[in-house]
Every structure is written in structure tokens, then in C-alpha cells.
Design a protein around this motif. Structure first.
Motif, mmCIF file in Angstrom:
data_model
loop_
_atom_site.group_PDB
_atom_site.id
_atom_site.type_symbol
_atom_site.label_atom_id
_atom_site.label_comp_id
_atom_site.label_asym_id
_atom_site.label_seq_id
_atom_site.Cartn_x
_atom_site.Cartn_y
_atom_site.Cartn_z
ATOM 1 N N ALA A 1 4.828 4.492 -6.142
ATOM 2 C CA ALA A 1 5.022 3.799 -4.861
ATOM 3 C C ALA A 1 3.720 3.727 -4.099
ATOM 4 O O ALA A 1 3.550 4.267 -3.025
ATOM 5 C CB ALA A 1 6.088 4.494 -4.032
ATOM 6 N N CYS A 2 2.760 3.015 -4.662
ATOM 7 C CA CYS A 2 1.391 3.029 -4.135
ATOM 8 C C CYS A 2 1.215 2.241 -2.852
ATOM 9 O O CYS A 2 0.103 2.005 -2.419
ATOM 10 C CB CYS A 2 0.432 2.478 -5.203
ATOM 11 N N TYR A 3 2.322 1.806 -2.249
ATOM 12 C CA TYR A 3 2.167 1.075 -0.995
ATOM 13 C C TYR A 3 1.987 1.996 0.191
ATOM 14 O O TYR A 3 1.917 1.552 1.328
ATOM 15 C CB TYR A 3 3.360 0.138 -0.739
ATOM 16 N N ILE A 4 1.941 3.304 -0.021
ATOM 17 C CA ILE A 4 1.560 4.237 1.041
ATOM 18 C C ILE A 4 0.246 4.877 0.626
ATOM 19 O O ILE A 4 0.126 5.397 -0.455
ATOM 20 C CB ILE A 4 2.638 5.313 1.238
ATOM 21 N N PHE A 5 -0.751 4.851 1.504
ATOM 22 C CA PHE A 5 -2.124 5.168 1.103
ATOM 23 C C PHE A 5 -2.887 6.024 2.137
ATOM 24 O O PHE A 5 -2.461 6.060 3.257
ATOM 25 C CB PHE A 5 -2.885 3.864 0.888
ATOM 26 N N MET A 6 -4.155 6.666 1.766
ATOM 27 C CA MET A 6 -4.882 7.535 2.735
ATOM 28 C C MET A 6 -6.374 7.694 2.605
ATOM 29 O O MET A 6 -6.968 6.984 1.890
ATOM 30 C CB MET A 6 -4.318 8.919 2.662
ATOM 31 N N VAL A 7 -6.956 8.747 3.182
ATOM 32 C CA VAL A 7 -8.276 8.636 3.764
ATOM 33 C C VAL A 7 -9.432 9.162 2.935
ATOM 34 O O VAL A 7 -9.457 10.312 2.653
ATOM 35 C CB VAL A 7 -8.274 9.335 5.116
ATOM 36 N N TYR B 1 -4.123 0.804 4.729
ATOM 37 C CA TYR B 1 -3.416 2.080 4.695
ATOM 38 C C TYR B 1 -4.324 3.126 4.060
ATOM 39 O O TYR B 1 -4.962 2.870 3.042
ATOM 40 C CB TYR B 1 -2.138 1.991 3.862
ATOM 41 N N TYR B 2 -4.363 4.309 4.670
ATOM 42 C CA TYR B 2 -5.107 5.436 4.110
ATOM 43 C C TYR B 2 -4.134 6.602 3.928
ATOM 44 O O TYR B 2 -3.425 6.971 4.850
ATOM 45 C CB TYR B 2 -6.232 5.873 5.046
ATOM 46 N N VAL B 3 -4.130 7.199 2.729
ATOM 47 C CA VAL B 3 -3.212 8.300 2.434
ATOM 48 C C VAL B 3 -3.976 9.478 1.863
ATOM 49 O O VAL B 3 -4.864 9.286 1.039
ATOM 50 C CB VAL B 3 -2.131 7.867 1.420
ATOM 51 N N ALA B 4 -3.608 10.688 2.263
ATOM 52 C CA ALA B 4 -4.234 11.902 1.716
ATOM 53 C C ALA B 4 -3.154 12.915 1.377
ATOM 54 O O ALA B 4 -2.235 13.152 2.167
ATOM 55 C CB ALA B 4 -5.220 12.498 2.717
ATOM 56 N N ILE C 1 -7.059 26.067 -7.003
ATOM 57 C CA ILE C 1 -8.015 25.417 -6.101
ATOM 58 C C ILE C 1 -7.294 24.294 -5.372
ATOM 59 O O ILE C 1 -6.459 23.598 -5.952
ATOM 60 C CB ILE C 1 -9.216 24.851 -6.877
ATOM 61 N N ASN C 2 -7.607 24.116 -4.100
ATOM 62 C CA ASN C 2 -6.996 23.025 -3.333
ATOM 63 C C ASN C 2 -7.714 21.711 -3.610
ATOM 64 O O ASN C 2 -8.926 21.606 -3.450
ATOM 65 C CB ASN C 2 -7.042 23.333 -1.830
ATOM 66 N N TYR C 3 -6.959 20.711 -4.034
ATOM 67 C CA TYR C 3 -7.498 19.385 -4.284
ATOM 68 C C TYR C 3 -6.872 18.399 -3.308
ATOM 69 O O TYR C 3 -5.777 18.631 -2.770
ATOM 70 C CB TYR C 3 -7.202 18.920 -5.716
ATOM 71 N N VAL C 4 -7.556 17.280 -3.088
ATOM 72 C CA VAL C 4 -7.039 16.237 -2.210
ATOM 73 C C VAL C 4 -7.089 14.903 -2.949
ATOM 74 O O VAL C 4 -8.155 14.469 -3.383
ATOM 75 C CB VAL C 4 -7.842 16.130 -0.895
ATOM 76 N N ILE C 5 -5.908 14.301 -3.111
ATOM 77 C CA ILE C 5 -5.822 12.950 -3.662
ATOM 78 C C ILE C 5 -5.882 11.980 -2.497
ATOM 79 O O ILE C 5 -5.118 12.094 -1.537
ATOM 80 C CB ILE C 5 -4.524 12.744 -4.450
ATOM 81 N N GLN C 6 -6.780 11.025 -2.582
ATOM 82 C CA GLN C 6 -6.982 10.073 -1.488
ATOM 83 C C GLN C 6 -6.818 8.649 -2.017
ATOM 84 O O GLN C 6 -7.370 8.311 -3.060
ATOM 85 C CB GLN C 6 -8.389 10.249 -0.899
ATOM 86 N N THR C 7 -6.029 7.869 -1.307
ATOM 87 C CA THR C 7 -5.781 6.496 -1.713
ATOM 88 C C THR C 7 -6.028 5.573 -0.530
ATOM 89 O O THR C 7 -5.684 5.914 0.599
ATOM 90 C CB THR C 7 -4.333 6.308 -2.206
ATOM 91 N N LYS C 8 -6.609 4.439 -0.825
ATOM 92 C CA LYS C 8 -6.824 3.431 0.211
ATOM 93 C C LYS C 8 -6.390 2.084 -0.332
ATOM 94 O O LYS C 8 -6.723 1.727 -1.467
ATOM 95 C CB LYS C 8 -8.281 3.386 0.642
ATOM 96 N N ALA C 9 -5.626 1.356 0.461
ATOM 97 C CA ALA C 9 -5.173 0.027 0.047
ATOM 98 C C ALA C 9 -5.183 -0.902 1.242
ATOM 99 O O ALA C 9 -5.064 -0.458 2.392
ATOM 100 C CB ALA C 9 -3.780 0.101 -0.553
ATOM 101 N N ALA C 10 -5.317 -2.188 0.982
ATOM 102 C CA ALA C 10 -5.384 -3.159 2.068
ATOM 103 C C ALA C 10 -4.931 -4.526 1.597
ATOM 104 O O ALA C 10 -5.083 -4.878 0.420
ATOM 105 C CB ALA C 10 -6.806 -3.248 2.621
ATOM 106 N N CYS C 11 -4.344 -5.281 2.514
ATOM 107 C CA CYS C 11 -4.096 -6.700 2.283
ATOM 108 C C CYS C 11 -4.894 -7.475 3.326
ATOM 109 O O CYS C 11 -4.979 -7.071 4.485
ATOM 110 C CB CYS C 11 -2.609 -7.034 2.366
#
Length: 337
Positions: free
Chosen positions: A2-8, A25-28, A106-116
Motif C-alpha cells: 500500500a505504497c500510497y502512504i509515504f515519509m521523510v 507524501y513523506y512516510v517514516a 539495531i534501529n533502522y528507518v524505512i523512508q518513502t517519498k511519493a508525489a503526484c
């Protein structure tokens, strides 16, 4: 996914102006929950103006702009979508850790950015990328409608995403629902998107290599601006350092352009700013403080201190005189008795 929610993460997305508008949208997602640290968060921007947010603490979509009551139902729908996506994004986090042979200690952060991006002629562009701790993993290819690995380590991840048909799912969302949301939000943030005239502040500093002049331009919108230093009203001074246009929290922008100069007798320097909010380029002359002005400031300060001392001394003497007078009157009374 569901990649329509995204982060920083700041991998840089080209802002589009001149009749085009962008919803980003920026998702973390953090692999570990820590006290005081959001494990999941979403921030949404319209043309670089932050308009909404969601996080794992509130688990509620919030509008950051003044919106009508009709937005309440819309936010409820967005909240349900965000809550569902929060679950799938956390599953994706574990999958990525496993595919990349990472350890869970270890703490990891997945970050996603998407735009229309909705252009003036009605055409739509879409963009999406996923990163781990700021390092790009996969990028969405809108022509092939698939995720492309950015590194060799992300090949398995890209294959898994494409096998799940997430690329087509995201393309449909970004070209349809994303643009619909964009047209819904635009009228309510128009006041934020109006052109804003830049403010300018000039300063200088001394270093071993000579004198540096600084021209700070801030509070302007839209983003595009030209700032340059001019010597003697005609000669442009080129800056050795690349000046970056940076966003402000209120949706406006700022930039600082610095140049090194060798002071010359009679030479003048001015900062020239050209922006779409200005009818004509703004020219701000640089006026260096002279030694005489510093002496003037020192004399003024000394004068103020002297006045305060004189006032204090006068007050002290007056109190002493009153005390002495009172003592004399007491002595006279005792003698009469």
C-alpha cells in the motif's frame, strides 16, 4: 505494501511551478519503538506547504490548515487508510531487514517519498522512492510500471514488490486519488500559495582570506529566485560556494549568497534580487559601518552610563541629606526636653 502512504528523507524532489501543482507524501517507519520516538509518521505537502500529518501516537489524520467542516468526513477516510497502511509498512520493514540480511538489534528507518504532479494541461506525473536510513533502495519507474533497484542489495526487494503488483496499485492511486485530493486541497491553502515578497538582510564578516559579503533573502514564495552581488553597479561578483534555496516552516523559502571581496577605495557593492513577486528587481546597497560610527556608538553608550551614574549619585545624596536633617531635628528635640 500500500505504497500510497509515504515519509521523510531528503533525497531531493524537483518542485514544479508555473501552473503545475504537487501533492507529496513523506512516510517514516522505525524498526524499534523507543519512548518519545514516533515509530510511524506521515507528513503531506501541497506545493511545499505542509497541510496534514499522521503518526503512531495519535493514529489520527490531522489537517494543519484552516479547513471547512466537510473535511471532517474526508479526514476520517484518510485516517482509516493510514491505520491500515501503518500495519503493512511495519510488515514491509521486517521484510526489508530480512532481505538485506540486517540484524534486529539495531534501529533502522524505512523512508518513502511519493508525489503526484498535476500540470496545467491536465497531464499527471508520479514519483516514488524508498530508502533505508537515507540510502535509496528502489525507485518507481512510471514508464515500465515497476520498482527498479537502486543498488544490487535491493534487487530481491524490487522483485518482491513487483511480484505483489504494488507498482500498478501505486500508479493507479497516484494518478487518480492523489490528483483528486490535490484539487480538493488547493482552494483551502490558496492564502499560503500567494506570492510573497522577499525580505533582505545584508552583513559582512572578516576572515584570513579577506572580507565576505552576505546577502540573506528570506520569506519569499514561490521558490524560484535570482540573487547576485554587483560591484560598482555593473560587474557581477561570482560566488565560490553554491547557494541553496531552503524551505521555511511556513512554506516560504530562504537563500544566502556570499562573495569574497577585496575592499577598494570608492568601490560600491549591492545585492540584486529578482523574484516573480517583484515588479522590478530589488537592489539593496551594502553600507559598511565605519570606525567613526563605532566611536559614535561607544560615546552614546558612555553618555547613557554617565547619566545613570549621575542619577544614582543624586538619589544617594538626597537620601543622605534627608537622613542628616532628620537626625538634627531629633537632637534639637532632645535638647529642648
Amino acid at each position: 505494501m500500500a505504497c500510497y502512504i509515504f515519509m521523510v528523507f531528503l533525497l531531493g524532489f524537483p518542485a514544479v511551478y508555473s501552473g503545475s501543482h504537487t501533492l507529496q507524501y513523506y512516510v517514516a517507519v522505525s524498526s524499534t519503538a523507543y519512548p518519545g520516538l514516533l515509530q510511524y509518521s506521515i507528513i503531506a505537502y501541497v506545493d511545499d506547504v505542509r497541510y496534514g500529518r499522521y503518526n503512531s501516537d495519535t493514529r489520527r489524520c490531522e489537517s494543519l490548515i484552516q479547513s471547512p467542516m466537510v473535511f471532517s468526513e474526508h479526514l476520517d477516510g484518510q485516517t482509516n487508510m493510514a491505520q491500515q497502511t501503518e500495519i503493512t509498512q511495519k510488515v514491509l520493514m521486517n521484510l526489508i531487514i530480512d532481505l538485506l540480511n540486517k540484524t534486529y538489534d539495531i534501529n533502522y528507518v524505512i523512508q518513502t517519498k511519493a508525489a503526484c504532479v498535476l500540470h496545467e494541461d491536465g497531464t499527471v506525473d508520479v514519483y516514488e522512492e524508498v530508502a533505508l536510513d537515507g540510502k535509496e533502495l528502489v525507485v518507481f519507474d512510471k514508464e515500465r510500471v515497476e520498482f527498479v533497484p537502486a543498488t544490487q542489495k535491493a534487487v530481491l526487494l524490487a522483485q518482491w514488490l513487483n511480484k505483489q503488483a504494488y507498482a500498478m496499485e501505486d500508479k493507479i492511486f497516484m494518478e487518480n486519488e492523489c490528483t483528486q485530493h490535490l484539487t480538493l486541497y488547493l482552494p483551502y491553502i490558496k492564502s499560503y500559495l500567494d506570492k510573497k515578497v522577499p525580505c533582505v538582510k545584508l552583513s559582512s564578516s572578516e576572515s584570513e582570506s579577506g572580507t565576505e559579503l552576505h546577502c540573506r533573502v528570506y520569506g519569499f514564495y514561490p521558490r524560484d529566485v535570482e540573487v547576485k552581488w554587483i560591484k560598482n553597479g555593473r560587474d557581477e561578483i561570482h560566488s565560490e560556494e553554491a547557494a541553496q534555496i531552503l524551505p521555511n516552516p511556513d512554506g516560504t523559502y530562504q537563500i544566502r549568497v556570499s562573495v569574497g571581496v577585496t575592499p577598494e577605495e570608492g568601490a560600491t557593492y549591492s545585492c540584486h534580487i529578482d523574484h516573480s513577486s517583484l515588479e522590478n528587481p530589488l537592489i539593496v546597497p551594502f553600507e559598511k559601518e565605519t570606525k567613526n560610527s563605532h566611536i559614535t556608538y561607544i560615546l552614546i553608550a558612555v553618555g547613557v552610563i554617565v547619566l545613570f551614574l549621575a542619577f544614582g549619585l543624586g538619589f544617594f545624596i538626597q537620601r543622605k541629606m534627608k537622613g542628616l536633617k532628620g537626625s538634627r531635628q531629633s537632637v534639637s528635640s532632645e535638647e529642648q526636653d
